[in-house]
Write a protein that holds these residues in place. Structure first.
Motif, PDB file in Angstrom:
ATOM      1  N   LEU A   1      27.943 -50.028 -80.271  1.00 52.60           N
ATOM      2  CA  LEU A   1      28.448 -50.358 -81.608  1.00 52.60           C
ATOM      3  C   LEU A   1      28.078 -48.933 -82.471  1.00 52.60           C
ATOM      4  CD1 LEU A   1      27.031 -53.511 -82.828  1.00 52.60           C
ATOM      5  CD2 LEU A   1      29.507 -52.947 -82.433  1.00 52.60           C
ATOM      6  N   ALA A   2      28.919 -48.370 -83.042  1.00 50.37           N
ATOM      7  CA  ALA A   2      28.953 -46.988 -83.706  1.00 50.37           C
ATOM      8  C   ALA A   2      28.335 -46.153 -82.874  1.00 50.37           C
ATOM      9  CB  ALA A   2      28.040 -47.286 -85.122  1.00 50.37           C
ATOM     10  N   GLY A   3      28.751 -45.870 -81.742  1.00 50.14           N
ATOM     11  CA  GLY A   3      28.427 -44.948 -80.723  1.00 50.14           C
ATOM     12  C   GLY A   3      26.823 -44.941 -80.322  1.00 50.14           C
ATOM     13  N   GLN A   4      26.333 -45.813 -80.522  1.00 52.88           N
ATOM     14  CA  GLN A   4      24.805 -46.307 -80.269  1.00 52.88           C
ATOM     15  C   GLN A   4      24.730 -47.440 -79.430  1.00 52.88           C
ATOM     16  OE1 GLN A   4      22.093 -46.470 -83.677  1.00 52.88           O
ATOM     17  NE2 GLN A   4      23.362 -45.156 -84.677  1.00 52.88           N
TER      18      GLN A   4
ATOM     19  N   GLY B   1      36.751 -55.600 -80.320  1.00 49.70           N
ATOM     20  CA  GLY B   1      35.340 -55.658 -79.746  1.00 49.70           C
ATOM     21  C   GLY B   1      34.556 -56.386 -80.788  1.00 49.70           C
ATOM     22  N   ILE B   2      33.146 -56.248 -80.795  1.00 48.66           N
ATOM     23  CA  ILE B   2      32.261 -57.093 -81.360  1.00 48.66           C
ATOM     24  C   ILE B   2      32.140 -56.427 -82.785  1.00 48.66           C
ATOM     25  CG2 ILE B   2      29.502 -57.404 -81.507  1.00 48.66           C
ATOM     26  CD1 ILE B   2      30.678 -58.506 -78.995  1.00 48.66           C
TER      27      ILE B   2
END
Ligand SMILES: [Zn+2]
Length: 498
Positions: free
Chosen positions: A346-349, A455-456
């Motif tokens: 999420l958010a690139g992490q 996505g989530i």
């Protein structure tokens, strides 16, 4: 040993035995046993169940024959009042005893569990099984029963809580804007019941506080004032509830919650208590794998019958209200599915968190469907799931769309649907598919070209895969958890999209 010594030895043995038995009866007093055996009550249900009703969504017209046209000399049926839209509501009367009991159901249109149990109870009262003749006789001679099944038929037909005026009848006890509220108050005033049973359903997400158990049944002796004081009227309701709770503890331990007793000045239960009727609220909640609430219906029947017998024999008077206060509180900490400690990007992490899913039932013209959404994310350690999955070895993988389209739904089988899922595909175009079709396939079906599910995110549809070491293990489709090594394993109610 002399004769005298022998005698004193015998006496000491006897005294010891008496002391011992006192001690054990002290222990057994901790759990008050119900007045009538669980197996007898189960047997009464088995011979009384109304087999024509198996699902909880029914139209009023469908069950009218079970109310208006019973044609029995034991159970007298008469018109009581009309709903806002002019549907006739009936009362059914049984018995000629001195103690009056009134039971009413489905004041909230989409809360039908107790109504089903009332039909079972009518069958019981009209039944002929000789083994239950003493119970029927007792109820007939000691009680006057008045039943009002489906107080809100307009709401029942729409499968909504409120009535045709969009008023919540349980907030209309004083204002009485609705005709249903007026006839309910009028019959209370003319009948003057000693006891009242206010029969409802609650969300399936209520649990017994501190446990993962659903509050399958919740109970309350409503308060009659803001100070939640206890007078003789309310105390009697609490005593009846103690007996009901003891029965449930035997049938299904730790599945009863006690409702909050904050005084609601507009509600019927609170006002019935205030008007002098010992009032008992029964709320039917959730039970695992019981979407039609048939297990809970059985418990409703058994609880009502047990309570009526306890009132008829006056056995309830032996109960201690400390045992009422000891019933655990209701809590609202259940979800349909909780995935614990799964990895998600999420958010690139890459992060680890719990995902909580709720599957809401949504009414639609083609029959209700289920909408599974991500209800909460993060540390959900205080929540419980009807289903839980320990996910520390699992990672969320986004679902793909099937690249080709089917020309008709007849081309799809459950095996093919599972094959798509095992290939990581969840969305499928079916040409000419009617919008809003309720279907059983574990796929997101649409008539237009299928797109990859979102996505989530909080509030989004719960549509994704879980992989372990790069291999797909589970699919979560519209909130339903599917083990890909097996099949869907249950009936699903999905809706097609445009
Ligand atoms: Zn309700």
């Amino acid at each position: 040993m002399s004769k005298l010594h022998y005698l004193s030895f015998l006496i000491s043995l006897l005294v010891g035995a008496v002391l011992f038995s006192c001690g054990s009866s002290e222990d057994s007093r901790e759990r008050v046993s119900p007045a009538y055996s669980l197996s007898q009550l189960e047997q009464a249900y088995a011979v009384s169940k109304e087999e024509s009703v198996q699902e909880r969504r029914f139209l009023y017209a469908d069950v009218l024959p079970l109310i208006a046209a019973r044609g029995s000399d034991k159970l007298a049926v008469s018109p009581l009042g009309k709903s806002v839209e002019g549907q006739q509501v009936y009362q059914l009367d049984y018995g000629k005893g001195p103690v009056k009991v009134m039971l009413w159901s489905q004041m909230h249109g989409n809360e039908s569990t107790a109504t089903m149990a009332l039909f079972d109870l009518f069958n019981f009262l009209e039944g002929e099984q000789p083994e239950f003749a003493p119970w029927r006789e007792l109820l007939h001679e000691r009680l006057q029963l008045k039943f009002i099944p489906v107080v809100n038929p307009d709401g029942a037909d729409r499968w909504i809580r409120r009535n045709a005026l969009d008023i919540d009848l349980n907030r209309d006890a004083i204002a009485q804007v609705s005709s249903e509220a007026r006839f309910l108050k009028a019959v209370r005033d003319s009948f003057e019941p000693d006891f009242g049973f206010n029969l409802h359903d609650q969300q399936t997400y209520y649990n017994v506080k501190g446990t993962a158990n659903p509050a399958t049944i919740s109970v309350l002796a409503p308060a009659y004032n803001a100070a939640t004081e206890v007078n003789a009227v309310r105390e009697a309701a609490m005593q009846v509830i103690v007996g009901m709770h003891a029965l449930m503890q035997e049938a299904e331990p730790d599945h009863v919650g006690k409702y909050n007793d904050a005084f609601e000045p507009r509600a019927f239960g609170d006002n019935f208590q205030k008007w002098g009727t010992s009032t008992i609220l029964i709320e039917s909640g959730g039970y695992p794998n019981d979407p039609e609430k048939q297990v809970i219906r059985k418990y409703n029947f058994m609880l009502m019958l047990q309570a009526l017998l306890a009132i008829a024999t006056e056995e309830y008077k032996q109960q201690n209200i400390a045992d009422y206060y000891a019933i655990p509180d209701n809590d609202l900490k259940l979800m349909d599915l909780v995935l614990r400690d799964v990895q998600v990007e999420l958010a690139g992490q890459e992060v680890r968190m719990d995902l909580g899913v709720k599957r809401r039932e949504v009414e639609a013209a083609g029959g209700y469907f289920v909408q599974g959404v991500i209800d909460d994310m993060g540390d959900l350690s205080v929540f419980y799931g009807y289903e839980e999955l320990e996910g520390s070895a699992l990672r969320v993988r986004e679902a793909e769309a099937v690249p080709e389209a089917l020309s008709s739904l007849t081309e799809l089988s459950m095996e093919q649907a599972m094959a798509y899922l095992r290939a990581g595909q969840m969305a499928l175009q079916v040409k000419g598919l009617p919008e809003g079709l309720v279907h059983p396939y574990p796929l997101l079906l649409s008539s237009s070209p299928a797109s990859k599910p979102a996505g989530i995110s909080l509030g989004a549809g719960a549509n994704f895969f879980l992989e372990e070491g790069g291999e797909l293990r589970y699919a979560v489709v519209n909130g339903y958890l599917i083990d890909l090594a097996e099949g869907p394993g249950r009936a699903m109610r999905m809706r097609s999209r445009p």
